[in-house]
Design a protein around this motif. Structure first.
Motif, PDB file in Angstrom:
ATOM      1  N   LEU A  34       2.774   2.359  -3.358  1.00 45.95           N
ATOM      2  CA  LEU A  34       2.066   2.830  -4.554  1.00 45.95           C
ATOM      3  C   LEU A  34       1.516   4.219  -4.277  1.00 45.95           C
ATOM      4  O   LEU A  34       1.021   4.495  -3.183  1.00 45.95           O
ATOM      5  CB  LEU A  34       0.910   1.883  -4.892  1.00 45.95           C
ATOM      6  N   PRO A  82      -1.006   6.724  -3.827  1.00 46.50           N
ATOM      7  CA  PRO A  82      -2.437   6.509  -3.585  1.00 46.50           C
ATOM      8  C   PRO A  82      -3.346   7.322  -4.488  1.00 46.50           C
ATOM      9  O   PRO A  82      -4.533   7.030  -4.598  1.00 46.50           O
ATOM     10  CB  PRO A  82      -2.623   6.923  -2.122  1.00 46.50           C
ATOM     11  N   ALA A 100      -6.090   1.799  -3.117  1.00 48.65           N
ATOM     12  CA  ALA A 100      -6.908   1.476  -1.946  1.00 48.65           C
ATOM     13  C   ALA A 100      -8.030   0.504  -2.281  1.00 48.65           C
ATOM     14  O   ALA A 100      -8.584  -0.140  -1.399  1.00 48.65           O
ATOM     15  CB  ALA A 100      -7.482   2.757  -1.354  1.00 48.65           C
ATOM     16  N   GLU A 101      -8.366   0.397  -3.558  1.00 47.11           N
ATOM     17  CA  GLU A 101      -9.480  -0.465  -3.943  1.00 47.11           C
ATOM     18  C   GLU A 101      -9.037  -1.880  -4.305  1.00 47.11           C
ATOM     19  O   GLU A 101      -9.819  -2.659  -4.825  1.00 47.11           O
ATOM     20  CB  GLU A 101     -10.236   0.181  -5.118  1.00 47.11           C
ATOM     21  N   PHE A 102      -7.768  -2.199  -4.021  1.00 49.08           N
ATOM     22  CA  PHE A 102      -7.278  -3.544  -4.278  1.00 49.08           C
ATOM     23  C   PHE A 102      -6.976  -4.256  -2.964  1.00 49.08           C
ATOM     24  O   PHE A 102      -6.813  -3.615  -1.917  1.00 49.08           O
ATOM     25  CB  PHE A 102      -5.993  -3.495  -5.111  1.00 49.08           C
ATOM     26  N   SER A 103      -6.862  -5.577  -3.032  1.00 48.39           N
ATOM     27  CA  SER A 103      -6.415  -6.327  -1.860  1.00 48.39           C
ATOM     28  C   SER A 103      -4.888  -6.251  -1.788  1.00 48.39           C
ATOM     29  O   SER A 103      -4.227  -5.841  -2.738  1.00 48.39           O
ATOM     30  CB  SER A 103      -6.862  -7.778  -1.984  1.00 48.39           C
ATOM     31  N   MET A 134       0.849  -1.198   0.000  1.00 43.03           N
ATOM     32  CA  MET A 134       0.000   0.000   0.000  1.00 43.03           C
ATOM     33  C   MET A 134       0.884   1.247   0.000  1.00 43.03           C
ATOM     34  O   MET A 134       0.684   2.163  -0.781  1.00 43.03           O
ATOM     35  CB  MET A 134      -0.878  -0.017   1.259  1.00 43.03           C
ATOM     36  N   ARG A 137      -2.202  -5.463  -4.778  1.00 44.65           N
ATOM     37  CA  ARG A 137      -1.338  -4.283  -4.728  1.00 44.65           C
ATOM     38  C   ARG A 137       0.111  -4.670  -4.967  1.00 44.65           C
ATOM     39  O   ARG A 137       0.840  -3.991  -5.681  1.00 44.65           O
ATOM     40  CB  ARG A 137      -1.432  -3.608  -3.361  1.00 44.65           C
ATOM     41  N   ARG A 194      -8.675   1.324 -11.161  1.00 46.32           N
ATOM     42  CA  ARG A 194      -8.905   1.561  -9.738  1.00 46.32           C
ATOM     43  C   ARG A 194      -7.654   2.133  -9.071  1.00 46.32           C
ATOM     44  O   ARG A 194      -6.538   1.893  -9.515  1.00 46.32           O
ATOM     45  CB  ARG A 194      -9.250   0.239  -9.046  1.00 46.32           C
ATOM     46  N   VAL A 195      -7.876   2.835  -7.972  1.00 46.57           N
ATOM     47  CA  VAL A 195      -6.741   3.343  -7.191  1.00 46.57           C
ATOM     48  C   VAL A 195      -6.293   2.247  -6.217  1.00 46.57           C
ATOM     49  O   VAL A 195      -7.058   1.329  -5.929  1.00 46.57           O
ATOM     50  CB  VAL A 195      -7.101   4.645  -6.431  1.00 46.57           C
TER      51      VAL A 195
END
Lengths: 299, 363
Positions: free
Chosen positions: B141, B143, B189-192, B138, B196, B186-187
């Motif tokens: 990357l 954000p 934050a919207e991934f697991s 997290m 990521r 998607r950004v």
């Protein structure tokens, strides 16, 4: 989208557009403020279509109360008060937006530069910032206007320059926190130049608190502009500024009470709307309270 | 300061991993990887030192230094993986960062693909040969950028192609790591977490580097997701022939992925060898202690557990002799006085110990 929201770690302070929107819409002051502000902006933009009279020309007898022809009555020169208030909205919002954007446009890059590069650049920027902050905002604006002369551009400059230090401090503090983040290290490992990292990686990620600060600065600027106009240093007559109207109306309180009340109400509504939007954004972005005091107590 | 010079020069004549070209050991390399290797290392690190100065007072006078990395040397060959293992504070992360120059090394040399990297090497040239995957998927990357924009960042920085071409390439890379085209907008934050880290890996691949430094790439992930990410790394390596410098504290992961393993303790490599040598016949008592702490998925398995006493000594003022002596069950008088150099002693692999030997041996 909701499942993604659930599984993401709560620990990371993340800006997710959908969440920000949802939280903002869940904040009553935010929504109310945004609606009122939107109406005010529309009024300002479409002032010529909304105002029934030219704000600078006679539209009836002097100092008349509300009537079918002049909804809010007339001033001492027989100008339509409603039309003057409508154009005054435009003037107020122009000053607010001008000052806030000027302060942001200068303060944000300086703060990022100062925080990311450190060293002597940081030392110089911070000393100058301390100097500006040491002078009360309204005094600072007075001095600038005394030097530059009155007028809307100079008003924007005077208020905007006084608000720069708050943006510098805010963006510098964010930058110091961001520069050790792994995504900044990642950008460095990709061979990005310092300028690129500051412009593309750091500056956009400081935007949360900066947006709140823009709103706060805008409302302070409207109050400061009114205060300066009230003492005759804002936009000079015959411009329909709310502060100027408040000032002249004092002499005619017994003849036309609405003349004094309505500009004050307009100011109060605008400030309340901006305040609501600011609070809503703070809730939505999870930023801590950025107190008015930071702007230098100009209101 | 003088310490740094002494350490940098003192041991420089000692054994380097260089004299062990691939295939010469008892290594068990997958067949697919043999053909991608050459005898020249793609990354050669020699006598790398990183000391962080400790400054005090008004004038910032240097009063000491944190010896984060001391005299670390290793070679890495194309298509291979070198594991860098050690506990927290052993200097493995700093080693990785000094190699890719996120921190400027105090001394030592790094050769990438036969060319030395110096302070003058342009950051962009370095980035074309070497990239990095970070521990926190997290945090590493941006954000505010979408997945595809994050992966396209290195391409943008290197002004490769048009914006449209960069997006196409980034989408392709994301596909390579198993992200569908409809997810790329998607950004982060919207991934697991696992997704990521796949994005982070795709980004590291963007400039087609020869070497990727993986700093604990899986340790922030769930075990099941870890396995997926590690298998992805394996597949990418056999497809693309990239060399990995794999930094980890997790020995079972290292065993799964690495061809060679270097064990670090307090800034120094104490033992280096092929994966099989290290795991089946560790010579250094520290390596043995580390291995004895790895859980075995067999309730009936019996083995001697070596429990280390004490804590890691301070890296500000490391012990004069062997840095491990204070916690070592084999330590004798000489260990407190003379620092053992890394060289081949009793076994097949170089070890920095005066009394190396199989676990349980009296030494």
């Amino acid at each position: 989208m909701t499942t993604a929201a659930k599984e993401s770690s709560a620990a990371a302070p993340v800006i997710r557009r959908a969440t920000v929107r949802r939280k903002f819409l869940g904040s009553a002051p935010g929504v109310a403020g945004a609606i009122v502000l939107l109406i005010l902006v529309l009024v300002a933009v479409f002032a010529p279509l909304i105002a029934p009279f030219d704000p600078l020309e006679r539209a009836g007898k002097a100092l008349q109360g509300p009537s079918a022809q002049n909804w809010f009555g007339t001033d001492e020169l027989g100008r339509d008060l409603f039309s003057r208030l409508v154009y005054g909205t435009r003037l107020s919002l122009e000053t607010a937006a001008g000052a806030a954007l000027l302060a942001c446009a200068v303060g944000l890059p300086l703060g990022v530069l100062s925080g990311y590069l450190g060293g002597w650049i940081d030392a110089i920027v911070m000393r100058v910032t301390d100097f500006v902050l040491a002078v009360p905002g309204i005094l600072f604006a007075l001095v600038l206007i005394a030097i530059l002369g009155s007028g809307i551009i100079n008003l924007i400059l005077a208020i905007g320059i006084g608000a720069i230090p708050a943006f510098i401090r805010l963006s510098r503090a964010s930058t110091l926190g961001l520069k050790e983040r792994e995504y900044v290290l990642a950008a460095r490992s990709m061979g990005a130049s310092k300028a690129d990292i500051m412009a593309r990686t750091i500056a956009p990620n400081t935007m949360g608190p900066i947006i709140v600060q823009i709103i706060v600065t805008a409302s302070v600027a409207i109050l400061a502009a009114a205060a300066l106009s009230f003492i005759g240093l804002g936009t000079p007559p015959p411009a329909p500024s709310w502060g100027g109207m408040l000032q002249t109306s004092r002499s005619f309180l017994y003849q036309q009470i609405w003349y004094a009340i309505l500009p004050g109400v307009a100011l109060a509504i605008t400030i309340a709307a901006l305040d609501g939007v600011g609070r809503g954004l703070q809730t939505a972005l999870g930023t801590k309270t950025t107190g008015r005091a930071k702007v230098g107590g100009m209101g | 300061m003088t310490d740094a010079e002494k350490l940098a020069e003192g041991d420089s004549t000692e054994v380097h991993d260089a004299d062990r070209p691939p295939g010469s050991g008892t290594g068990t390399q997958p067949a697919a990887q043999i053909e991608t290797t050459s005898t020249e290392p793609v990354l050669r690190v020699q006598n790398l030192v990183k000391h962080f100065p400790i400054r005090r007072g008004v004038f910032g006078k240097q009063v000491g230094a944190i010896h984060a990395v001391d005299d670390v040397s290793f070679d890495l060959y194309a298509g291979r993986t070198l594991g860098l293992v050690g506990e927290s504070g052993s200097g493995k992360t700093t080693t990785g960062r000094a190699v890719i120059r996120l921190v400027e090394p105090t001394a030592g040399s790094v050769m990438l693909d036969g060319r030395p990297l110096t302070a003058e090497t342009r950051a962009k040239d370095l980035a074309r040969g070497m990239s990095m995957v970070f521990q926190d998927p997290m945090g590493s990357l941006n954000p505010r950028l979408s997945a595809v924009a994050n992966v396209a960042e290195p391409l943008r920085i290197h002004k490769s192609g048009t914006a449209v071409e960069r997006r196409a390439r980034a989408t392709e890379l994301l596909d390579q790591v198993g992200l569908r085209a409809d997810q790329v907008e998607r950004v982060p934050a919207e991934f697991s977490g696992g997704q990521r880290q796949r994005i982070g890996i795709a980004r590291a691949l963007a400039l087609s580097p020869k070497v990727i430094i993986l700093d604990e790439p899986a340790s922030a992930l769930d075990v099941s997701v870890q396995a997926q990410v590690l298998n992805l790394l394996r597949r990418l390596q056999s497809d693309l022939g990239i060399a990995f410098l794999f930094i980890s504290h997790d020995l079972s992961v290292v065993r799964h992925l690495c061809d060679r393993v270097a064990v670090m303790y307090l800034g120094e490599i104490v033992e280096i060898g092929d994966q099989e040598q290290i795991f089946t016949n560790p010579l250094h008592p520290y390596t043995q202690a580390l291995l004895s702490a790895v859980p075995i998925p067999d309730p009936d398995a019996k083995r001697e557990r070596i429990v280390l006493k004490g804590d890691l000594p301070s890296p500000v003022d490391p012990p004069a002799g062997c840095r491990f002596a204070g916690r070592c069950h084999r330590a004798q008088d000489i260990c407190d006085v003379e620092a053992p150099v890394l060289k081949i002693r009793t076994g097949a692999q170089p070890v920095a110990c005066h009394f190396p030997g199989p676990a349980g041996g009296a030494g």
